[in-house]
Scaffold this active site. Sequence first.
Site, mmCIF file in Angstrom:
data_model
loop_
_atom_site.group_PDB
_atom_site.id
_atom_site.type_symbol
_atom_site.label_atom_id
_atom_site.label_comp_id
_atom_site.label_asym_id
_atom_site.label_seq_id
_atom_site.Cartn_x
_atom_site.Cartn_y
_atom_site.Cartn_z
ATOM 1 N N LYS A 173 -23.840 4.781 38.178
ATOM 2 C CA LYS A 173 -23.068 5.957 37.854
ATOM 3 C C LYS A 173 -23.880 7.189 37.833
ATOM 4 O O LYS A 173 -24.744 7.464 37.179
ATOM 5 C CB LYS A 173 -22.553 5.977 36.207
ATOM 6 C CG LYS A 173 -21.748 7.019 35.940
ATOM 7 C CD LYS A 173 -21.162 6.525 34.490
ATOM 8 C CE LYS A 173 -20.296 7.605 34.170
ATOM 9 N NZ LYS A 173 -19.744 7.568 32.660
ATOM 10 N N LYS A 230 -19.972 4.702 41.084
ATOM 11 C CA LYS A 230 -19.088 5.701 40.776
ATOM 12 C C LYS A 230 -19.665 6.936 40.806
ATOM 13 O O LYS A 230 -20.861 7.263 40.358
ATOM 14 C CB LYS A 230 -18.753 5.286 39.317
ATOM 15 C CG LYS A 230 -18.168 6.510 38.546
ATOM 16 C CD LYS A 230 -17.802 6.203 37.149
ATOM 17 C CE LYS A 230 -17.331 7.299 36.423
ATOM 18 N NZ LYS A 230 -17.139 7.229 35.050
HETATM 19 C C1 PBG Z 1 -17.615 8.649 30.586
HETATM 20 C C2 PBG Z 1 -16.627 8.363 31.774
HETATM 21 C C3 PBG Z 1 -16.495 9.395 32.744
HETATM 22 C C4 PBG Z 1 -15.641 8.739 33.719
HETATM 23 C C5 PBG Z 1 -15.407 7.517 33.349
HETATM 24 N N1 PBG Z 1 -16.030 7.255 32.054
HETATM 25 C C6 PBG Z 1 -16.967 10.713 32.857
HETATM 26 C C7 PBG Z 1 -18.347 11.216 32.603
HETATM 27 O O1 PBG Z 1 -19.343 10.615 32.606
HETATM 28 O O2 PBG Z 1 -18.653 12.315 32.010
HETATM 29 C C8 PBG Z 1 -15.100 9.841 34.917
HETATM 30 C C9 PBG Z 1 -13.887 9.110 35.702
HETATM 31 C C10 PBG Z 1 -13.384 10.078 36.541
HETATM 32 O O3 PBG Z 1 -13.807 11.398 36.588
HETATM 33 O O4 PBG Z 1 -12.363 9.889 37.045
HETATM 34 N N2 PBG Z 1 -17.645 7.559 29.643
#
Ligand code: PBG
Length: 308
Positions: A178, A232
């Site tokens: 991530k 992601k």
């Molecule tokens: C955080 C989380 C995020 C997303 C999914 N879980 C955002 C972040 O890390 O601030 C992002 C998903 C998206 O942008 O569609 N637990």
Amino acid sequence: MVRENALSIDDLIWPLFLVEGKGVTQPVESMPGVERYSVDKAVAAAERAATLGIPAIALFPYTDPALRDETGSEALNPENLVCTACRAIKARVPEIGLITDVALDPYTSHGHDGLMMGDEIVNDETIAVLTSQSLIQAEAGADIIAPSDMMDGRVGAIRRALDAAGHANTQIMAYSAKYASAFYGPFRDAIGTSATLKGDKRTYQMDPGNTDEALREAELDLAEGADMVMVKPGLPYLDIIWRIRDTFQVPTFAYQVSGEYAMIQAAAGNGWIDGDRAMLESLLAFKRAGANGILTYFAPRVAEQLGG
Ligand code: PBG
């Protein structure tokens, strides 16, 4: 007939946003076409997903700001929005796969995924809370627990806790790679953390310049018991999906995140690109890169097109 890769409805996971109330659908401004649903509306959305043949949905709450605090205590309330929605959906649409996010950001007053001490996110203290969060989600009916917090060692701790509590069949989808990304902006609007987030998440999310680190993260998560891994954002990181899939041959998922969705919708809304074609082409690219499934806000629209 000779096309090497194809997108199918089976590949789709639909992320849904939840909000308190009854009969509520609330548009998310920075994600045209996406709405937050109260639990009853989420049940209806799950029914729609099942009818369309979408195998799974992922739930994300917009927590009432009055319930957010320093430690994200609402995350551990078995009656919170996510758990309530899980029970309601399981009762009415048992065939839909339910994925729940494990992280504290929807619940903390500072918008971080973990507990803060001073200016720091503290790893081990956070894991203890995430483990309890996972248990109440599994208890509420989640089929797949998806830790998105990026703390070190959380997959192993969650796996042990689930097994000990009789949830050996609950699977773990680890957000292994991530990245600290600008593409999460609209999601933070959707769950109401963009205004409150203090600083950024670069101390626990990955540097967009790194590739080998993604492999190490995936390897650790798999060794700790993850059943599948996720990368992601999606499209800017196709090389990472490819390398993880190629190296470990495990189920690898992609998350086409909010900012990717918003870009396509914004350009299409202005008549600058053909939205349907861009949507399908972007999703096919994930298949080419080796993804076994894709979390995408386009899921119902794609399913309608592929099914009809
Ligand atoms: C955080 C989380 C995020 C997303 C999914 N879980 C955002 C972040 O890390 O601030 C992002 C998903 C998206 O942008 O569609 N637990």
